[in-house]
Design a protein around this motif. Structure first.
Motif, PDB file in Angstrom:
ATOM      1  N   GLU A   1      -2.009   3.479   9.569  1.00 42.13           N
ATOM      2  CA  GLU A   1      -0.630   3.623  10.034  1.00 42.13           C
ATOM      3  C   GLU A   1       0.197   4.450   9.058  1.00 42.13           C
ATOM      4  O   GLU A   1       1.001   5.298   9.454  1.00 42.13           O
ATOM      5  N   LEU A   2      -0.006   4.190   7.778  1.00 45.06           N
ATOM      6  CA  LEU A   2       0.709   4.973   6.766  1.00 45.06           C
ATOM      7  C   LEU A   2       0.364   6.451   6.890  1.00 45.06           C
ATOM      8  O   LEU A   2       1.224   7.322   6.728  1.00 45.06           O
ATOM      9  N   MET A   3      -0.890   6.715   7.171  1.00 48.10           N
ATOM     10  CA  MET A   3      -1.343   8.108   7.295  1.00 48.10           C
ATOM     11  C   MET A   3      -0.604   8.775   8.454  1.00 48.10           C
ATOM     12  O   MET A   3      -0.112   9.907   8.327  1.00 48.10           O
ATOM     13  N   GLU A   4      -0.505   8.063   9.571  1.00 50.17           N
ATOM     14  CA  GLU A   4       0.236   8.575  10.739  1.00 50.17           C
ATOM     15  C   GLU A   4       1.684   8.851  10.362  1.00 50.17           C
ATOM     16  O   GLU A   4       2.232   9.921  10.637  1.00 50.17           O
ATOM     17  N   THR A   5       2.305   7.853   9.747  1.00 49.10           N
ATOM     18  CA  THR A   5       3.715   7.969   9.379  1.00 49.10           C
ATOM     19  C   THR A   5       3.928   9.140   8.429  1.00 49.10           C
ATOM     20  O   THR A   5       4.838   9.950   8.609  1.00 49.10           O
ATOM     21  N   ALA A   6       3.085   9.230   7.416  1.00 50.57           N
ATOM     22  CA  ALA A   6       3.227  10.300   6.431  1.00 50.57           C
ATOM     23  C   ALA A   6       3.118  11.661   7.111  1.00 50.57           C
ATOM     24  O   ALA A   6       3.903  12.570   6.837  1.00 50.57           O
TER      25      ALA A   6
ATOM     26  N   VAL B   1       0.860  -1.177   0.000  1.00 50.56           N
ATOM     27  CA  VAL B   1       0.000   0.000   0.000  1.00 50.56           C
ATOM     28  C   VAL B   1       0.900   1.233   0.000  1.00 50.56           C
ATOM     29  O   VAL B   1       1.838   1.321   0.784  1.00 50.56           O
ATOM     30  N   THR B   2       0.628   2.146  -0.909  1.00 47.36           N
ATOM     31  CA  THR B   2       1.435   3.357  -1.037  1.00 47.36           C
ATOM     32  C   THR B   2       0.557   4.563  -0.768  1.00 47.36           C
ATOM     33  O   THR B   2      -0.596   4.600  -1.200  1.00 47.36           O
ATOM     34  N   LEU B   3       1.111   5.526  -0.059  1.00 49.19           N
ATOM     35  CA  LEU B   3       0.332   6.716   0.280  1.00 49.19           C
ATOM     36  C   LEU B   3       1.192   7.959   0.088  1.00 49.19           C
ATOM     37  O   LEU B   3       2.336   8.003   0.523  1.00 49.19           O
ATOM     38  N   TRP B   4       0.643   8.917  -0.596  1.00 48.06           N
ATOM     39  CA  TRP B   4       1.295  10.223  -0.756  1.00 48.06           C
ATOM     40  C   TRP B   4       0.449  11.253  -0.038  1.00 48.06           C
ATOM     41  O   TRP B   4      -0.763  11.325  -0.241  1.00 48.06           O
ATOM     42  N   LEU B   5       1.125  12.057   0.762  1.00 47.46           N
ATOM     43  CA  LEU B   5       0.428  13.122   1.471  1.00 47.46           C
ATOM     44  C   LEU B   5       0.679  14.424   0.722  1.00 47.46           C
ATOM     45  O   LEU B   5       1.828  14.793   0.479  1.00 47.46           O
ATOM     46  N   VAL B   6      -0.403  15.104   0.371  1.00 46.23           N
ATOM     47  CA  VAL B   6      -0.314  16.199  -0.594  1.00 46.23           C
ATOM     48  C   VAL B   6      -0.962  17.465  -0.032  1.00 46.23           C
ATOM     49  O   VAL B   6      -2.002  17.391   0.608  1.00 46.23           O
TER      50      VAL B   6
END
Lengths: 649, 649
Positions: free
Chosen positions: B277-282, B222-227
């Protein structure tokens, strides 16, 4: 002097009386006991009889309509025998019922020509889809939407996530025959949109019931009607106390409670608990069909603005803070599961529109079901509870206001006050010679206290008989031991301890009088301000429609005597019962009614009385019995004179 | 014979070599050690150097583009010195980076001229409302809606129940200045509607970031970019294994697991856990701003169709049952709280549109970000993972299909296979004389197994060097002890036990060969069917765009050698990295891109291969190395001949 034969039974011998004899006297002569709670003053209407043959002269026809008189009804204590007559004495419970007739259970009229196809926003369709194949790989959701557009003509289709779950299974279980439930709504610009409410495998017969519920959330009582939307028929009517009562009797105390930590959620859960139980009960009451709450697909909800906020879990605190602005008057349509209403989870919950913080959807629904917005005549619509909400108008215009009447009419703030339940004195008559009271207790039995209608009745009787003067002062010099010095000044003993359920005297104090005066003054002042605001005299009101559960028990005569209602001919008053739930029922059933409701809400001009100087003036003038200006109450003046006259005799 | 001076550093003495000398030999003479994993065969590209001055003759320029050659790059093992030269040896890590350059982290281009005002569907407005008064008793909700219509021109405003809660407080806390977040959507007929996403008290500076996230839910990663939606800048890029892996490696096993009792909810919770979790990390990675997941107001989600179903908690079982119809290709827009996504509870979750059960939103997003739908040239777009999804087309038309390649390329179904993590052999070279392998291990250290790219590399090398024939049979008669009889027939020992992490031989068996052959044959057959379906020869493909995380590590040369990719000039291939998340990013940022995505999804013709007879035929023909029809792979034929030639020498 002529003698007449009076028969109470065609099969028995008549009694012979002289001309000028009252029916009540003839009855005594015949050994019959007719109740006369008011002591033969022609005021209580309990001694009603029907003259089947012969003529009588009516000394007074209080409590009788023209139709009553034409049908031969007469008050036994006020009817002078003028020929041989045959008299029928109705059974006591029939009299009770008759007296209450137009105040009790609403006649439910299905709107004429009702058809779900043309009038219902919730529609059920059984449709057949072509199955997918390697050649037609359209996904299930798109297949369904296309079919809805193609076969039913609807576009702008909203499908909640929770139903996307169900579509694929329903399509396959039904072998591509499904029944869908759609709610057709309208955006701004009259653009239609469609919400999917459910999808079931297979075909459902068109005549199968499609269940909906109309709900009125009252501060005290929640009422629910379970309706088949296909026919419009009401299959069950149930009502129960609003469980929020345990956290406060009136809206203000509920708002304060809701502002506490967790209070809002608790109050929401309490009223949902009440509604969910009512839903269960209503389903069980339905005959010839098995209905579960999950079968209910649409709910229309009326209620005052605070009740609506708490129902949706929205903080209501600005309702009680100047300038008294609610979070919403018109809530958006929601799905039942969003608040935990136990119907179908995606049932459409339509909270009806209100007008202001203190004129809620119960009033707009009342105006709808009472037809005020369609009336040719100048109409005053009234709903009295903790607040007195009132609407004046006709098809041309509508003005409304709410008077903070306080809870006196609900029995609160009065020493012996109580709600209108078993043990409450609901009507009182006082003998103008002896000052001894007679009263009627709900459910019979020993009295526990006095409810709102009992208090109005008591106040009126005390005034008419001179126990209190127009300023509400008790007269200590009358020949009765019932007026005595109490803890808070003079008081009147309504029930002696030995006759009371509690074994203690039930009394009515000066403080009680003042509370009731303020309550009735607020309401009457509201009427005046409404009338003044549009420049019409209050007396020109052509009909007064009284809704709300309290209205059911309101005695017009006594209400006029204390100056609560304007002094208009009695035939102009009509009791309509729970107009709020009836309005919700109309809105549930019929989208034209629902649209009318929006028009009512937007058309109605709200007058905030706390910002209106003329209100304070009108209120102060109304703090007397019946009013400082007695010319506004000619019938009361007349009644007092007639009593003074009978005393003189 | 001429002698040339060769300098590897302008400041040191040159070495003198005879003409005909290779750069690698000159380097050795100068005491420099240049890596040659492929043993000087000119195939691995690791011995790359830059000739800064002077001329060389390229014996082979594998791995070098025209631009490379123009810039003086040369393979040390293949470049014959023809003058005095100055040679620069790049640092090893730079070489690695260069070799991977166009396969690694995507360059993020902010769409030119990006402006949230014109291109963003999520808009933030700070507005000032007139406060209510006794004269203006408009309720808060209506006041807000009116203002939105009046000042911003939007109608058809939807406000979720959970925000009605917040409006009144925000208005008062902000002293009737509030900042609202609106999502502007479109109904059928291009009718606009507006959803309120949040309301905050007070004014927010226009340049303040407005956070959104682009997410690609891969079966594996799962990949997440915070923009920042205001500028389009990507502030953090994070990726993590999809936690669903513990319940199945591929989509089919996940679908089966989801069908078990509670399985669907569990899988949904697992992927939500990963994303949350990715959202937190990002958020923590963002520099210069304090960001919390609750500040994220909009999320665009790409992913294959199964991943999308599981993400939304929708049963996916029909995806694996003929005729393979998904519940949806385009989910409705939902609020984050409906599924428990940890952003702002009312963040807009836009699940991007897919095309079919096995061509999902990851592919449409890939097509979008790769620009296939705008291409003038005939383009083949490819995303290889468990399935090989491919799209052929241009701005004129698009056809797509998915081949069930099986998990071989992900290292599954192969004895020594593993995912591309630390310890995986990712590239292999085999000396055509000794049959000894050289390999590169991810993270260095001892090898644990072979990942997908390593397997392709290994298979190609074994074929090119004659270790296996075109049918995949190992040749037992070669002078090497690495080919031996194993448990399941002949096998090749890639790593001896002493060099392996586990202390056991890492071997490559006949079964492994067959699995890989089937996988590559399925993909190549897919290409052929697509080309045939539109009547163009596959060779006329003008560009091949490779997306997906696997594509990042794909070696074109070796992929062509095994017949996985069509034999086209290398410059026609481009690795684009994670095109899905990039497409999601475009769709997140830019409503025109979002609309393009809808157009892509509806325009793309899906070919269901299991219903296509020509596929089976093409598959069978492709089960050879590189293919039964060698004329389709002229470059491979040439490479084999050159090796045979060098062996002959």
């Amino acid at each position: 002097m002529a003698e007449y034969k009076v028969r109470f039974d065609p099969n028995t011998e008549p009694v012979v009386v002289k001309s000028g004899t009252l029916i009540i006297e003839a009855a005594k002569q015949a050994g019959l006991d007719i109740l006369q709670p008011c002591g033969g003053q022609g005021r209580c209407g309990r001694c009603i009889v029907q003259v089947m043959d012969g003529t009588v002269r009516h000394r007074s026809s209080l409590r009788l309509s023209k139709e009553d008189i034409q049908a031969g009804y007469a008050l036994a204590c006020q009817s002078i025998i003028e020929s041989d007559i045959l008299v029928r004495i109705p059974e006591q419970d029939k009299i009770e019922r008759r007296l209450m007739s137009d105040r009790t259970a609403l006649e439910i009229e299905i709107p004429p020509g009702y058809s779900p196809e043309y009038k219902q926003s919730l529609r059920r369709f059984s449709i057949q889809l072509s199955p997918p194949s390697y050649e037609d790989q359209t996904d299930d959701l798109t297949r369904l939407k296309k079919e809805i557009t193609l076969k039913l003509g609807y576009r702008n289709i909203f499908i909640p996530l929770g139903l996307i779950n169900k579509i694929s299974q329903a399509l396959r279980l039904g072998n591509w025959n499904v029944t869908i439930f759609l709610h057709i709504g309208e955006l701004d610009d009259r653009m239609k949109y469609v919400q999917l409410v459910d999808i079931l495998p297979g075909i459902i017969a068109e005549e199968d019931p499609l269940w909906g519920a109309a709900i009125d959330i009252g501060t005290t009582t929640v009422t629910l009607w379970l309706v088949d939307l296909m026919t419009g028929k009401v299959h069950a009517q149930v009502a129960e106390y609003n469980d929020q009562i345990r956290r406060g009797e009136d809206v203000i105390s509920r708002i304060i409670y809701a502002d506490k930590n967790g209070g809002l959620t608790e109050l929401q859960q309490l009223v949902l608990g009440t509604i969910n139980e009512l839903m269960e009960t209503a389903c069980k009451r339905v005959k010839f069909h098995r209905v579960k709450p999950e079968d209910v697909y649409k709910v229309s909800v009326a209620g005052n603005t605070t009740m609506m906020h708490l129902f949706l879990g929205v903080p209501a605190n600005n309702i009680r803070l100047s300038p008294f602005i609610p979070s919403f008057n018109q809530a958006p349509i929601i799905y039942a599961k969003e608040i935990g209403l136990k119907t179908h989870p995606f049932a459409i919950v339509d909270c009806l529109p209100g007008v202001a913080s203190y004129v809620g959807a119960d009033i707009t629904a009342g105006v709808l079901s009472a037809g005020v917005d369609l009336a040719d005549q100048l109409t005053l619509f009234l709903d009295v509870g903790t607040n007195g909400e009132m609407v004046l108008g006709s098809k041309e215009w509508l003005v409304t206001c709410a008077c903070s009447a306080g809870p006196a009419f609900e029995g609160a703030g009065v020493q012996s006050g109580m709600r209108a339940t078993t043990g409450a004195i609901e009507e009182v008559w006082i003998n103008s010679n002896t000052y001894e009271p007679t009263y009627r207790v709900i459910g019979g039995g020993k009295p526990r206290g006095i409810c709102g209608s009992g208090l109005i009745s008591l106040l009126a009787e005390m005034f008419i008989t001179g126990l209190i003067d127009k300023a509400g002062n008790l007269n200590p010099s009358l020949p009765t031991n019932r007026v005595r010095e109490g803890e808070h000044g003079l008081e009147y003993v309504v029930v002696w301890a030995v006759e009371a359920y509690s074994g203690e005297d039930i009394v009515f104090t000066r403080v009680d009088v003042d509370n009731l005066l303020r309550a009735k003054a607020a309401i009457y002042a509201g009427f005046l301000v409404l009338a003044q605001s549009v420049g019409v005299p209050l007396e020109s009101t052509e009909q007064v429609l009284i809704g709300g559960s309290f209205g059911k028990y309101l005695n017009i005569e006594k209400s006029i005597q204390i100056g609560l209602l304007p002094d208009l001919p009695w035939e102009r008053f009509r009791f309509l019962g729970n107009t709020a739930v009836k309005g919700a029922y109309y809105a549930l059933l019929d989208k034209h009614s629902r649209k009318r409701l929006d028009e009512i809400a937007s058309k109605m001009t709200y007058i905030e009385l706390s910002a209106d100087n003329s209100f304070y003036e009108a209120f102060m003038s109304a703090l007397f019995l019946p009013h400082t200006d007695l010319s506004k109450f000619p019938s009361v003046e007349k009644a007092m004179k007639s009593i003074q006259y009978s005393e003189t005799i």
